[in-house]
Design a protein around this motif. Structure first.
Motif, PDB file in Angstrom:
ATOM      1  N   ALA A   1      44.250  33.418  45.363  1.00 50.87           N
ATOM      2  CA  ALA A   1      44.256  34.415  45.721  1.00 50.87           C
ATOM      3  C   ALA A   1      43.260  34.465  46.755  1.00 50.87           C
ATOM      4  CB  ALA A   1      43.902  35.257  44.315  1.00 50.87           C
ATOM      5  N   MET A   2      42.498  34.033  47.542  1.00 52.57           N
ATOM      6  CA  MET A   2      41.386  34.786  47.869  1.00 52.57           C
ATOM      7  C   MET A   2      41.225  33.286  48.886  1.00 52.57           C
ATOM      8  SD  MET A   2      39.180  37.511  46.519  1.00 52.57           S
ATOM      9  CE  MET A   2      39.034  39.172  46.601  1.00 52.57           C
ATOM     10  N   PRO A   3      41.687  32.634  49.569  1.00 53.36           N
ATOM     11  CA  PRO A   3      41.648  31.427  50.586  1.00 53.36           C
ATOM     12  C   PRO A   3      40.209  32.056  51.235  1.00 53.36           C
ATOM     13  CG  PRO A   3      43.615  32.485  51.298  1.00 53.36           C
ATOM     14  CD  PRO A   3      42.503  33.448  50.164  1.00 53.36           C
ATOM     15  N   SER A   4      39.541  30.533  50.132  1.00 57.39           N
ATOM     16  CA  SER A   4      38.073  29.800  51.218  1.00 57.39           C
ATOM     17  C   SER A   4      37.741  29.103  52.195  1.00 57.39           C
ATOM     18  CB  SER A   4      37.285  30.493  50.359  1.00 57.39           C
ATOM     19  OG  SER A   4      35.470  30.635  50.621  1.00 57.39           O
TER      20      SER A   4
ATOM     21  N   ASP B   1      36.554  47.954  48.627  1.00 56.17           N
ATOM     22  CA  ASP B   1      36.627  46.485  49.977  1.00 56.17           C
ATOM     23  C   ASP B   1      36.263  45.194  50.227  1.00 56.17           C
ATOM     24  OD1 ASP B   1      33.964  46.605  49.767  1.00 56.17           O
ATOM     25  OD2 ASP B   1      32.752  47.269  51.578  1.00 56.17           O
ATOM     26  N   ASP B   2      35.586  45.236  48.482  1.00 57.14           N
ATOM     27  CA  ASP B   2      35.818  43.397  48.446  1.00 57.14           C
ATOM     28  C   ASP B   2      37.270  43.157  47.131  1.00 57.14           C
ATOM     29  OD1 ASP B   2      35.248  44.546  46.264  1.00 57.14           O
ATOM     30  OD2 ASP B   2      33.835  44.279  45.325  1.00 57.14           O
ATOM     31  N   VAL B   3      38.118  43.905  47.517  1.00 56.96           N
ATOM     32  CA  VAL B   3      38.909  43.693  47.174  1.00 56.96           C
ATOM     33  C   VAL B   3      40.112  42.697  47.745  1.00 56.96           C
ATOM     34  CG1 VAL B   3      38.503  45.012  44.900  1.00 56.96           C
ATOM     35  CG2 VAL B   3      40.884  45.367  46.993  1.00 56.96           C
TER      36      VAL B   3
ATOM     37  N   GLY C   1      39.106  37.386  42.309  1.00 58.13           N
ATOM     38  CA  GLY C   1      39.771  36.629  43.027  1.00 58.13           C
ATOM     39  C   GLY C   1      39.211  35.577  43.331  1.00 58.13           C
ATOM     40  N   GLU C   2      38.134  35.110  43.072  1.00 58.73           N
ATOM     41  CA  GLU C   2      37.564  33.412  43.376  1.00 58.73           C
ATOM     42  C   GLU C   2      36.502  33.214  41.623  1.00 58.73           C
ATOM     43  OE1 GLU C   2      36.188  33.129  47.638  1.00 58.73           O
ATOM     44  OE2 GLU C   2      34.593  33.988  46.396  1.00 58.73           O
ATOM     45  N   LEU C   3      36.376  31.806  41.453  1.00 54.98           N
ATOM     46  CA  LEU C   3      35.710  31.697  40.050  1.00 54.98           C
ATOM     47  C   LEU C   3      34.891  30.031  40.898  1.00 54.98           C
ATOM     48  CD1 LEU C   3      37.968  31.887  37.000  1.00 54.98           C
ATOM     49  CD2 LEU C   3      36.104  33.135  37.362  1.00 54.98           C
TER      50      LEU C   3
ATOM     51  N   VAL D   1      45.458  44.371  42.266  1.00 56.74           N
ATOM     52  CA  VAL D   1      44.819  43.697  43.106  1.00 56.74           C
ATOM     53  C   VAL D   1      43.738  42.548  42.551  1.00 56.74           C
ATOM     54  CG1 VAL D   1      44.942  46.312  43.899  1.00 56.74           C
ATOM     55  CG2 VAL D   1      42.413  45.280  42.517  1.00 56.74           C
ATOM     56  N   TRP D   2      42.893  40.954  43.303  1.00 53.18           N
ATOM     57  CA  TRP D   2      41.871  40.523  43.206  1.00 53.18           C
ATOM     58  C   TRP D   2      40.462  41.273  43.848  1.00 53.18           C
ATOM     59  CZ3 TRP D   2      44.034  36.463  40.474  1.00 53.18           C
ATOM     60  CH2 TRP D   2      45.761  36.523  41.018  1.00 53.18           C
ATOM     61  N   HIS D   3      39.924  40.337  42.689  1.00 53.29           N
ATOM     62  CA  HIS D   3      38.054  41.057  43.109  1.00 53.29           C
ATOM     63  C   HIS D   3      37.222  39.976  43.757  1.00 53.29           C
ATOM     64  CE1 HIS D   3      34.545  42.421  42.141  1.00 53.29           C
ATOM     65  NE2 HIS D   3      35.043  43.537  42.671  1.00 53.29           N
TER      66      HIS D   3
END
Length: 432
Positions: free
Chosen positions: A15-18, A196-198, A228-230, A328-330
């Motif tokens: 969901a949120m690549p890192s 802005d963090d989604v 979006g991240e765990l 939306v992913w947070h």
């Protein structure tokens, strides 16, 4: 890992690549999966799953959300079909809601998306690009730069180079002022607000537009805001504490037919959603005065602007729809100090909002009728006995690191709530 010839492999994206590795032994890879596609695949692999032992998947049937599952991840970044198949089948069946849904890409009414931001260019760019990738045909985006100290927000907008994006400066601090500035400039009949963090799901805008098409009296639509991240214990803690991360039930709230399962209605904090993923019908909400500038981040009140607007919409005769397919992913805060600050903000905002309700004759009587139940719920914030939560899907165990990250947060939130009244009053006086 190489698969045998003829094998159907489904690869899921995070969901949120890192590029950062997980910071916790119980961290979970997060993403979404289409249930029919996954059940037809011979193997399911997760992109960027190095270092993760578990995965949390948002499960959908096409665009309809079925629920969440937590499953094990093997060292090669794959999910065992023998585990995934049964848990996918165990989720309830979904069905499309009744009512018109417009063209294949959803209703073609113009949608204005407002992103209020302050000095977070990296997050803003990610959010902005995800909004622009939406499959809704008629879209404009208003980026509101709130009390900036540099040109970094403007630089992001310029670099994106998309004619659908407008930059607006709101020099006075406060997210409510920033959102009102975007609302005033919007050309769409429906105005959506995201933080802005989604990261916005591709079908998010289409789902919002469809919700307004189904019910003419709906003035506000909120959506699902999953984690979006765990990657850390604090992110997991935040995920456990907020209802809007798992609010999967499609509902429409009206004061003409109060829900029997919501004794605090219309003051049901948490049931309606959050300002990180909300939208309004522009004309009636402008007539209400928009967001209260004495509430929200950037003010002494620190929060409370979204439940305040939700309640005012309902009391004015509008309906509020919860639409889980608008996703939306947070990105939750990843360290304990940030989580503590967030708890203080939520508590302060709750106290400030309740103060506003009490100070208005129209809402005072309604608040007093619900006071016993509200006090019981508020008092529960200070209890530490249940600070070892059990995951709602799969019994994902907690550990000592998680307990240390969450200890005392409810008490912090309660103390902050007690300080909310004077903060709201001072902010209101200063605003005048």
């Amino acid at each position: 890992m190489a698969q045998p010839t003829g094998t159907t492999v489904l690869t899921l994206e995070p969901a949120m690549p890192s590029a950062e590795p997980p910071a916790w032994s119980r961290a979970a890879w997060v993403g979404a999966v289409d249930r029919p596609v996954a059940l037809a695949a011979d193997a399911v692999e997760l992109a960027g799953a190095e270092g993760f032992r578990r995965a949390r998947l948002l499960v959908r049937d096409g665009r309809e959300v079925a629920g969440f599952v937590d499953v094990a991840v093997d060292p090669d970044g794959a999910v065992d079909p023998a585990e995934l198949g049964p848990v996918l089948r165990a989720l309830p069946a979904t069905r499309l809601p009744a009512g018109p849904v417009g063209q294949p890409n959803g209703p073609d009414r113009r949608l204005t998306v407002v992103i209020a931001t302050r000095e977070r260019p990296r997050s803003l760019e990610r959010a902005l690009r995800s909004v622009l990738a939406s499959d809704h045909d008629d879209l404009e985006v208003v980026v509101v730069d709130n009390a900036p100290t540099s040109s970094r927000t403007r630089d992001v907008v310029v670099a994106v180079q998309d004619p659908r994006v407008r930059y607006v400066l709101e020099a006075r601090p406060g997210v409510s002022r920033a959102r009102n500035a975007g609302l005033a400039l919007a050309s769409g009949d429906v105005v959506a607000f995201v933080d802005d963090d989604v990261v916005v799901d591709r079908g998010w805008a289409r789902a919002i537009a469809a919700a307004y098409e189904r019910d003419d009296d709906v003035w506000c639509v909120t959506g699902l805001v999953p984690s979006g991240e765990l990657r850390s214990p604090t992110q997991r803690s935040f995920d456990e504490r907020v209802t809007w991360a798992r609010n999967l039930e499609r509902r429409v709230y009206r004061t003409s037919s109060p829900p029997v399962d919501e004794p605090l209605f219309p003051f049901a904090v948490g049931s309606y959603g959050t300002g990180a993923n909300m939208s309004v019908r522009r004309a009636p909400v402008q007539a209400l005065g928009g967001f209260d500038v004495a509430l929200g981040p950037g003010t002494r009140s620190r929060a409370g602007e979204d439940p305040d607007l939700f309640t005012r919409v309902l009391l004015a005769g509008g309906a509020l729809a919860v639409e889980p397919s608008a996703v939306v992913w947070h990105e939750h805060r990843s360290d304990r100090q940030a989580l503590r600050s967030q708890a203080i903000g939520y508590g302060t905002g709750l106290g400030a909002w309740v103060t506003k309700l009490v100070l208005h004759p129209r809402t005072l009587a309604a608040v007093l009728r619900r006071a016993p139940g509200a006090l019981r719920r508020l008092g529960g914030l200070g209890q530490a006995a249940d600070e070892r939560p059990v995951d709602a899907v799969g019994g994902w165990p907690v550990d000592d690191e998680f307990v240390r990250a969450t200890r005392g947060l409810r008490r912090v939130e309660l103390v902050a709530a007690l300080g909310g009244p004077w903060r709201y009053i001072v902010e209101r006086i200063a605003g005048r």
